[in-house]
Design a protein around this motif. Structure first.
Motif, PDB file in Angstrom:
ATOM      1  N   ASP A  40       0.829  -1.212   0.000  1.00  0.00           N
ATOM      2  CA  ASP A  40       0.000   0.000   0.000  1.00  0.00           C
ATOM      3  C   ASP A  40       0.858   1.256   0.000  1.00  0.00           C
ATOM      4  N   ALA A  41       1.985   1.237   0.725  1.00  0.00           N
ATOM      5  CA  ALA A  41       2.874   2.401   0.769  1.00  0.00           C
ATOM      6  C   ALA A  41       3.436   2.700  -0.614  1.00  0.00           C
ATOM      7  N   SER A  42       3.834   1.647  -1.353  1.00  0.00           N
ATOM      8  CA  SER A  42       4.365   1.845  -2.702  1.00  0.00           C
ATOM      9  C   SER A  42       3.282   2.357  -3.658  1.00  0.00           C
ATOM     10  N   LYS A  43       2.076   1.806  -3.531  1.00  0.00           N
ATOM     11  CA  LYS A  43       0.968   2.280  -4.382  1.00  0.00           C
ATOM     12  C   LYS A  43       0.681   3.752  -4.109  1.00  0.00           C
ATOM     13  N   ASN A  44       0.717   4.152  -2.836  1.00  0.00           N
ATOM     14  CA  ASN A  44       0.468   5.555  -2.476  1.00  0.00           C
ATOM     15  C   ASN A  44       1.548   6.464  -3.059  1.00  0.00           C
ATOM     16  N   ASN A  45       2.830   6.029  -2.953  1.00  0.00           N
ATOM     17  CA  ASN A  45       3.920   6.831  -3.512  1.00  0.00           C
ATOM     18  C   ASN A  45       3.809   6.935  -5.040  1.00  0.00           C
ATOM     19  N   LEU A  46       3.433   5.828  -5.684  1.00  0.00           N
ATOM     20  CA  LEU A  46       3.263   5.830  -7.135  1.00  0.00           C
ATOM     21  C   LEU A  46       2.123   6.757  -7.549  1.00  0.00           C
ATOM     22  N   ALA A  47       1.037   6.702  -6.778  1.00  0.00           N
ATOM     23  CA  ALA A  47      -0.100   7.581  -7.062  1.00  0.00           C
ATOM     24  C   ALA A  47       0.277   9.048  -6.866  1.00  0.00           C
ATOM     25  N   ASN A  48       1.099   9.342  -5.836  1.00  0.00           N
ATOM     26  CA  ASN A  48       1.553  10.720  -5.606  1.00  0.00           C
ATOM     27  C   ASN A  48       2.341  11.248  -6.802  1.00  0.00           C
ATOM     28  N   THR A  49       3.183  10.350  -7.405  1.00  0.00           N
ATOM     29  CA  THR A  49       3.949  10.757  -8.582  1.00  0.00           C
ATOM     30  C   THR A  49       3.017  11.064  -9.754  1.00  0.00           C
ATOM     31  N   TYR A  50       2.025  10.168  -9.977  1.00  0.00           N
ATOM     32  CA  TYR A  50       1.053  10.418 -11.047  1.00  0.00           C
ATOM     33  C   TYR A  50       0.307  11.730 -10.799  1.00  0.00           C
ATOM     34  N   LYS A  51      -0.040  11.997  -9.551  1.00  0.00           N
ATOM     35  CA  LYS A  51      -0.762  13.224  -9.221  1.00  0.00           C
ATOM     36  C   LYS A  51       0.092  14.448  -9.537  1.00  0.00           C
ATOM     37  N   LYS A  52       1.363  14.412  -9.124  1.00  0.00           N
ATOM     38  CA  LYS A  52       2.237  15.561  -9.376  1.00  0.00           C
ATOM     39  C   LYS A  52       2.490  15.742 -10.862  1.00  0.00           C
ATOM     40  N   ASN A  53       2.427  14.657 -11.622  1.00  0.00           N
ATOM     41  CA  ASN A  53       2.612  14.714 -13.084  1.00  0.00           C
ATOM     42  C   ASN A  53       1.292  14.966 -13.819  1.00  0.00           C
ATOM     43  N   GLN A  54       0.240  15.245 -13.045  1.00  0.00           N
ATOM     44  CA  GLN A  54      -1.088  15.574 -13.559  1.00  0.00           C
ATOM     45  C   GLN A  54      -1.750  14.411 -14.302  1.00  0.00           C
ATOM     46  N   GLN A  55      -1.342  13.196 -13.986  1.00  0.00           N
ATOM     47  CA  GLN A  55      -2.011  12.002 -14.516  1.00  0.00           C
ATOM     48  C   GLN A  55      -3.020  11.543 -13.468  1.00  0.00           C
ATOM     49  N   TYR A  56      -4.085  12.334 -13.348  1.00  0.00           N
ATOM     50  CA  TYR A  56      -5.002  12.184 -12.222  1.00  0.00           C
ATOM     51  C   TYR A  56      -5.759  10.859 -12.230  1.00  0.00           C
ATOM     52  N   ASN A  57      -6.162  10.384 -13.388  1.00  0.00           N
ATOM     53  CA  ASN A  57      -6.936   9.127 -13.448  1.00  0.00           C
ATOM     54  C   ASN A  57      -6.110   7.946 -12.933  1.00  0.00           C
ATOM     55  N   LEU A  58      -4.824   7.898 -13.337  1.00  0.00           N
ATOM     56  CA  LEU A  58      -3.953   6.824 -12.839  1.00  0.00           C
ATOM     57  C   LEU A  58      -3.745   6.945 -11.338  1.00  0.00           C
ATOM     58  N   ALA A  59      -3.593   8.173 -10.865  1.00  0.00           N
ATOM     59  CA  ALA A  59      -3.417   8.378  -9.433  1.00  0.00           C
ATOM     60  C   ALA A  59      -4.649   7.906  -8.672  1.00  0.00           C
ATOM     61  N   LEU A  60      -5.841   8.285  -9.181  1.00  0.00           N
ATOM     62  CA  LEU A  60      -7.093   7.894  -8.508  1.00  0.00           C
ATOM     63  C   LEU A  60      -7.269   6.385  -8.488  1.00  0.00           C
ATOM     64  N   SER A  61      -6.818   5.710  -9.540  1.00  0.00           N
ATOM     65  CA  SER A  61      -6.987   4.246  -9.578  1.00  0.00           C
ATOM     66  C   SER A  61      -6.146   3.563  -8.501  1.00  0.00           C
ATOM     67  N   TYR A  62      -4.914   4.046  -8.270  1.00  0.00           N
ATOM     68  CA  TYR A  62      -4.067   3.447  -7.233  1.00  0.00           C
ATOM     69  C   TYR A  62      -4.580   3.781  -5.826  1.00  0.00           C
ATOM     70  N   TYR A  63      -5.043   5.046  -5.630  1.00  0.00           N
ATOM     71  CA  TYR A  63      -5.638   5.387  -4.336  1.00  0.00           C
ATOM     72  C   TYR A  63      -6.852   4.510  -4.057  1.00  0.00           C
ATOM     73  N   SER A  64      -7.663   4.274  -5.095  1.00  0.00           N
ATOM     74  CA  SER A  64      -8.880   3.472  -4.937  1.00  0.00           C
ATOM     75  C   SER A  64      -8.551   2.033  -4.576  1.00  0.00           C
ATOM     76  N   GLU A  65      -7.466   1.492  -5.156  1.00  0.00           N
ATOM     77  CA  GLU A  65      -7.051   0.120  -4.818  1.00  0.00           C
ATOM     78  C   GLU A  65      -6.733   0.006  -3.328  1.00  0.00           C
ATOM     79  N   ILE A  66      -6.070   1.024  -2.798  1.00  0.00           N
ATOM     80  CA  ILE A  66      -5.718   0.984  -1.368  1.00  0.00           C
ATOM     81  C   ILE A  66      -6.969   1.093  -0.510  1.00  0.00           C
ATOM     82  N   LEU A  67      -7.865   2.028  -0.867  1.00  0.00           N
ATOM     83  CA  LEU A  67      -9.074   2.273  -0.066  1.00  0.00           C
ATOM     84  C   LEU A  67     -10.100   1.166  -0.206  1.00  0.00           C
TER      85      LEU A  67
END
Length: 588
Positions: A149-176
């Motif tokens: 989960d920690a790695s997925k969160n870090n990966l999602a943070n990178t997608y978020k900062k790179n403005q790839q919001y859909n990919l970020a949301l998918s990884y956050y959703s997997e954790i939640l």
């Protein structure tokens, strides 16, 4: 924590002359403890650097990689991202040749994760995503859900900062999607939920906001009284309410709350809160907070630069000290070599002198032993001569009695018998009385003759010698000794060598009992069974541990004698109960 660090420092002091690996392990543990506290970053770097040097010297690549990874994390936290990147790649290169155990895989995943964060801060998003995925791949093999989960969160943070919001949301959703996450790891749940809500905000998907923010804030506030983990959530809420002037009062409330919490830690969060307040509050206050922002920014920059300079000084001073240690080591090495040469020469001289004395003593003992054996042989020869003379004398007396006195008595009896023709009652009675008396004398002389002619002392000479030995020794050693022997042993059939060795073994054993056992009672038994002489000697002395006792010269001599006559030796002993020596020697 400080008590634990003091304890580890004392451990290092005690290990100065011991295993280098243990010293390095202790330095590493101290560094790891300091790393948990941001105020002790330079101390953490110092101890990690010490451990690194030792691990390099002893060639422990795995622990060296762990230590360099710790250094890379410190450099990342102090925003030396290039330095952290270089250290991380060095750690990975050390792990690559190693067999991929679980520990190696875990360490690799940590390093990949650190590289992902470093590249994100450097805005090299493709590289960041690549290394976060490598870390996630390893953690998926290890099947530790919290780490995944920690790695997925870090990966999602990178997608978020790179403005790839859909990919970020998918990884956050997997954790939640984990229904137990809130109960099992509520802090992770609050942080991921806040990241999910912030991504929705950035993607202009405001339908679930600010509800998700408030939900995350409620969980975070319930966990920690200091509110540290809620700083980012409060800032996100302030930004959300400030956007498009949704609710300026709420925006100011959460902005001030962010500042109040961040002031306790004096970090980037406080810097961001000043900048946020400068945008939200009225003009005069906005200028004041903006000035505070600039002042804190300069202070943090100087602090980062000072820490980096400290790191450089630590490396320089360590290198300088290493050079001094090398020189000191050379001097000590020469001193050690000279000392060793002197010690070895002294030992050799001592050994030569000792060996020479031992040789003299050994020659003396050999001469004494040969002399003793000659004396004993003379004793045996003298005893045999005495026995032979005694036998001849007995035989002579027997012949004299039989052929002389008995013959004359027999003639007298015949004469009296012939005179018995006188038929007078008185003559008959008188002669009969004499004849009966002569018969009695004849029987007694015959009995004496027969007994004298019997070699009833045959073989008793050796036992007499043993008796004399036991009596003499016990008088000197002042303990009681009981000798029991089998009269059926034919000592004439036993050769002199075996007799001598048995005699010497008894003598040595009695001496050892006096010298070491402190016994008051000794029993000696000489028995014969199946043409084997069995000698048993036991005492009631102090006893000893047969397996641990060092064999002295007496025991070595006994073993040598037993071997020389093809016998066996068995010794058993119990502490405070005594010792038993059993020797078996074939008669022939």
């Amino acid at each position: 924590m400080l008590k634990e660090i003091d304890s580890l420092k004392r451990t290092i002091f005690n290990l100065k002359t011991q295993d280098s690996s243990l010293i390095a392990d202790t330095d590493y543990r101290i560094g790891s403890l300091f790393r948990k506290e941001t105020a002790y970053t330079d101390s953490a770097y110092f101890y990690y650097h010490k451990a690194e040097k030792i691990y390099r010297n002893i060639g422990n690549d795995y622990k060296l990689a762990l230590t360099i990874y710790g250094i890379s994390v410190i450099l990342k936290n102090e925003k030396d991202f290039i330095g952290s990147e270089v250290a991380s790649f060095e750690a990975i290169s050390l792990l690559e040749p190693l067999y991929e155990t679980e520990s190696v895989m875990v360490t690799k995943s940590y390093i990949y994760n650190n590289l992902g964060i470093v590249f994100k801060e450097l805005e090299q998003f493709e590289e960041s995503i690549e290394y976060h995925k490598k870390a996630l791949e390893l953690k998926s093999v290890l099947k530790v859900q919290a780490s995944i989960d920690a790695s997925k969160n870090n990966l999602a943070n990178t997608y978020k900062k790179n403005q790839q919001y859909n990919l970020a949301l998918s990884y956050y959703s997997e954790i939640l999607a984990n229904k137990n996450l809130k109960n099992e790891r509520p802090l992770v749940y609050a942080l991921v939920l806040d990241n999910y809500a912030h991504t929705l905000y950035l993607s202009n998907n405001l339908e679930k906001l600010p509800g998700l923010y408030h939900k995350a804030l409620k969980v975070s506030d319930s966990l920690a009284k200091d509110g540290y983990n809620s700083i980012i959530i409060n800032r996100h809420l302030a930004e959300y309410y400030h956007d498009n002037n949704r609710n300026l009062d709420s925006s100011r409330y959460y902005a001030y709350r962010t500042k109040d919490i961040a002031q306790k830690y004096y970090t980037d969060d406080l810097l961001k809160s000043y900048l946020l307040l400068s945008e939200i509050v009225e003009d005069s206050l906005a200028i004041e907070y903006y000035n505070s922002y600039i002042k804190l920014s300069d202070s943090l920059y100087k602090n980062e630069r000072n820490i980096r300079n400290k790191f450089a000084r630590i490396r320089f001073e360590t290198s300088q000290k290493e050079q001094e240690n090398i020189q000191l080591t050379k001097e000590r090495m020469w001193l050690f070599i000279i000392s060793v040469v002197i010690v070895i020469a002294s030992i050799l001289l001592y050994l030569v002198i000792t060996q020479r004395n031992n040789n003299v003593e050994l020659r003396f003992m050999q001469t004494q032993q040969e002399t003793n054996e000659e004396i004993y042989n003379l004793m045996l020869s003298q005893n045999e001569s005495i026995e032979e003379a005694r036998t001849l004398e007995k035989k002579r007396i027997s012949e004299e009695l039989h052929d002389g006195v008995l013959g004359r008595l027999f003639g007298t009896r015949l004469s009296l018998d012939s005179l018995n023709m006188n038929n007078s009652e008185e003559a008959i009675k008188s002669r009969g009385s004499y004849i009966n008396e002569l018969k009695i004398i004849e029987d007694e002389i015959r009995k004496v003759s027969h007994e004298l002619n019997t070699d009833f002392v045959s073989g008793s000479g050796y036992i007499d010698i043993i008796k004399t030995l036991v009596e003499t020794q016990t008088q000197v050693y002042e303990y009681e000794a009981h000798l029991e022997y089998d009269e059926g042993i034919s000592w004439d059939d036993v050769n002199n060598k075996k007799k001598i060795h048995i005699y010497r073994i008894i003598q040595e054993t009695l001496h050892n009992i006096y010298k070491h056992a402190g016994a008051t009672q000794v029993n000696i038994s000489l028995k014969s069974k199946n043409n084997v002489i069995c000698l048993t000697i036991n005492d009631n002395g102090s006893g000893y541990d047969v397996d641990k006792a060092k064999a002295g010269i007496g025991l070595k001599n006994m073993n040598s004698r037993i071997k020389d006559i093809n016998g066996t030796l068995e010794i058993s002993s119990i502490r405070m109960q005594g010792t038993t020596v059993i020797i078996e020697v074939p008669i022939l």
